[in-house]
Write a protein that holds these residues in place. Sequence first.
Motif, short mmCIF file in Angstrom:
data_model
loop_
_atom_site.label_atom_id
_atom_site.label_comp_id
_atom_site.label_asym_id
_atom_site.label_seq_id
_atom_site.Cartn_x
_atom_site.Cartn_y
_atom_site.Cartn_z
N PHE A 310 -55.54 9.61 14.99
CA PHE A 310 -55.04 8.37 15.00
C PHE A 310 -55.73 7.45 16.00
CE2 PHE A 310 -51.62 5.27 15.99
CZ PHE A 310 -51.56 4.70 14.69
N THR A 332 -56.35 2.96 18.28
CA THR A 332 -55.13 3.18 17.19
C THR A 332 -55.06 2.05 16.31
OG1 THR A 332 -53.54 2.18 18.78
CG2 THR A 332 -53.93 4.63 18.94
N SER A 349 -41.57 7.84 22.91
CA SER A 349 -42.87 7.34 22.94
C SER A 349 -43.45 6.60 21.84
CB SER A 349 -44.03 8.21 23.39
OG SER A 349 -44.09 9.11 22.30
N MET A 350 -42.53 6.36 20.75
CA MET A 350 -42.94 5.51 19.49
C MET A 350 -41.88 4.38 19.31
SD MET A 350 -42.01 8.21 16.63
CE MET A 350 -40.69 9.10 16.50
N LEU A 351 -40.96 4.25 20.22
CA LEU A 351 -39.75 3.16 19.74
C LEU A 351 -39.48 2.34 20.95
CD1 LEU A 351 -37.56 5.74 17.56
CD2 LEU A 351 -38.94 3.66 16.86
N PHE A 352 -38.99 1.16 20.81
CA PHE A 352 -38.70 0.26 21.85
C PHE A 352 -37.21 0.45 21.84
CE2 PHE A 352 -42.41 -0.96 19.64
CZ PHE A 352 -43.36 -1.23 20.74
N ILE A 363 -42.90 -4.20 13.87
CA ILE A 363 -44.21 -4.16 14.71
C ILE A 363 -45.58 -3.69 14.17
CG2 ILE A 363 -43.68 -1.57 15.54
CD1 ILE A 363 -45.09 -4.40 17.92
N GLU B 204 -46.93 2.85 25.03
CA GLU B 204 -47.03 3.88 24.51
C GLU B 204 -46.88 3.77 22.90
OE1 GLU B 204 -45.62 7.54 25.74
OE2 GLU B 204 -47.41 8.67 24.90
N ALA B 205 -45.64 3.22 22.82
CA ALA B 205 -44.87 2.92 21.39
C ALA B 205 -45.90 1.88 20.86
CB ALA B 205 -43.57 2.61 21.55
N ALA B 206 -46.24 0.52 21.48
CA ALA B 206 -46.92 -0.24 20.94
C ALA B 206 -48.16 0.18 20.39
CB ALA B 206 -47.12 -1.39 21.74
N GLU B 207 -48.86 1.25 21.44
CA GLU B 207 -50.13 1.59 20.58
C GLU B 207 -50.00 2.53 19.47
OE1 GLU B 207 -52.00 3.51 23.98
OE2 GLU B 207 -54.03 3.73 23.01
N TYR B 208 -48.91 3.36 19.55
CA TYR B 208 -48.68 4.29 18.31
C TYR B 208 -48.34 3.45 17.19
CZ TYR B 208 -48.83 8.37 20.94
OH TYR B 208 -49.52 9.47 21.64
#
Lengths: 499, 324
Positions: A310, A332, A349-352, A363, B204-208
């Motif tokens: 990725f 990315t 680490s992937m959600l807000f 997003i 990190e989430a924004a990057e992913y």
Amino acid sequence: MTEEAAPPLELRGISKSFGGVAALRDVDFVLRAGEIHGLVGENGAGKSTLMKIIAGLHGQYDGRMAIDGRPVHFRSPREALAAGIGMVHQELSVVPDLTVAENVYLGQQPTKAGIVDWRAMVDGARRHLADLGIDVDPRARMGSLAIGLQQLIELARVLFSGARIVILDEPTSALSPPEVQRLFEVLRGVRASGRSIVFISHFLDDVLAISDTVTTFRNGRLIATEAAGSIDKGWLIQRMIGRGHEELEGSYTGAIALHSKPDAAVVLGVRGLSAGRAFADVSLDVRAGEVLGIYGFMGCGLIELARTLFGKLRADAGTMSIDGKTLRPRSTAEACRAGIAFVPESRRSMLFHTEPVYKNMSISVLGRIGRLLLRPSVEKDIARRHVQSLSIRPPTVETLLGSLSGGNQQKVALAKWLTWPPKVLVLSEPTRGMDVGAKEDVVRIVKGLRDQGMGVVVLSTEPETVLSLADRIVVMKKGRIVREFAGETVSKDQLLEAA
Amino acid sequence: MTVFLRNQMRIIAPFATLIVLVAFFSLTSRSFASLDNAANVLTQISVTGIIAVGLTFVILCAEIDLSVAAIANVTGIAVAYFTLQEGYVNIANVPLPGFAAILLALLGCFMLGLVNAAGITLIGIPSFIMTLAMMQIGAGISALLVRGQIAYAVPDLVSLLGAGRVAGIPCLVLVAAAFLLAGHLVLTYTRFGRYVYMVGGNREAAEYAGVNVRLVLGAVIVISAMCSGVAGMLGVAHFGSAQQNEFDGYLLDAIAAVVVGGTSLFGGRGGIGNTIIGLLILGVLNNGLDHIQIDSFLKILIRGLILLAALIINVYVQKVRDSA
């Protein structure tokens, strides 16, 4: 009064609710001396809440708790620890920059005239660890040790601080099979010394292998408590979810027949990809409409491989191509533009968490909805469609993500790639820490995407995950691909053996 | 309803602070509550306001820019440096036509912002350290340009915007209002604005999610430098002189305005609305303390204590909200 001594821990009629929602209803729970007691249930079934009450993390509850027959009511973890109850959390609370000995003695270093007595500490730690059968240099830096060893040392610290009852939350989720065996040996030793252990896990095999007694929870109620010897996995799954789930059960117990599609077009081609010490010379083909499973033990390079695909990590050597076009993602954003989507293993680490569901979903497609300006109504329409088709609960798009359950959060994470489907979807540990019901939902969603012609890569250290999803499986070992299973029947044992 | 209120606490708490301050000064001083004085307050916060617009972007991304005042100073000095000065000004400067002076000054602050952005995003220097170095570099360039002297003349356009009036309203206030409005529109209605919040909320989430995080960070740092540059030029016109250390107090004022207004230092929450309230709190506080009869040395301490109180409320509100 009976002849028998009172059990070390006894709970009667425990109920607990959060903001009007009942998390526990009238639960009776007894832990005996020298017992390993397995606890299973879906996420949100109530097992964690019960353990947090026992460990003093929730002070407000209805019902009675007694230690050795004496009534107690803990209001802090410190009070619980003083009464002999310790907890080892899934996320370890070790201090990586201190030595093993310092971690064992954390907060209670032996002193001589006010100065830390290093020799006594190192000797004491060595003795204590040896008693538990843990072979490690007490002067080693904690962070330099494997995760399984760190976990044993945390367990040792909890025992050392005087715990007679130890609660282990998902202790095997990050361990390789040999590490699990070592943990079990240590636990058996602890049991032999008369202390009691509560073993919470989603890994039913592990629960059955180590426990004397197993208790199942569902919807905040205690469903059954049975001797581990008299039950099997199917029985547990039925108690946990209350209905038959044949498809998933297969991946847990039997062998899975793989259906590869050798003639479909290759969407993602990887040749000789290497990155530092993480992995080397990885070559893969992912075809349209297939799920490629990559299985390996913790630390075999899976996580790094996923990130490299990725564009989050950079490869030192090798090439990648999408639909035959060479790709060297430096960010990315670049990988995303080329048609690769990624869902990492950690939902955090992937959600807000402090943003509403619809912003979490939109997003990654904002650029397609409008180049310069936002169009919130379009965003919400798209999100509503996903919420409905994935049956996300609660079914509103304005809900803050943080208030959703883990399984629903995972669905949101998948949903953000579904609006304009990517060519390749890379999933790292898509079902980690999820209950059986949520796992099944994820399997269904991923298979649906595959059937639309997407190339899916699933990387996991859990054989069940790979088996329940993959059409073709490669096994990674120490950063290299060592085995491929295609068009045959494969079982969990074969996977474990290959890794 | 309670959930709604809790969500709005980030704006309600600073707003209540502002009302209390205004009420207090109106009651204790006869000269505070007047239209003229209100205009004074607005003028006094305008330079800080323009700087604070850029800083809001940076803080929303959970970064910090300590070089805003230094860049304002350099840009203000630069625009004077490229303007013909009176004979008694002893600076070896390079007079150019007005528009060229303005363009060169803007280019200068753009370049400084770009250096900040490159240090932070390409090399990976923490913004706190990178902009600390830039603060020193800016001070150094300012010192070399004026060499301890004072310049007075600036291009006509700068002079008009910084010191002129339109229909009785100071142009400076209008420029600040325009900047605040533009900042608000960008943050609320554009894709870039959403990315700013998301990068600040969880990088990190924004990057992913495929967001080009480095581009967003670089952009907010450059925006901050440009806002500071404009503030510096207009500030020089407003003060009537360009000299070393002229903007030193503006760094803390701008940060205080953003944070007191309720924008989180940890990123992702707040916005220009908060910054406006923060600016007004600061402006009312600074102005109001001059209207009441107290020891002028005590005022400095009182100002500090009131800011502390506002920050405590800010952190407390954050906790109430996060425990929702």
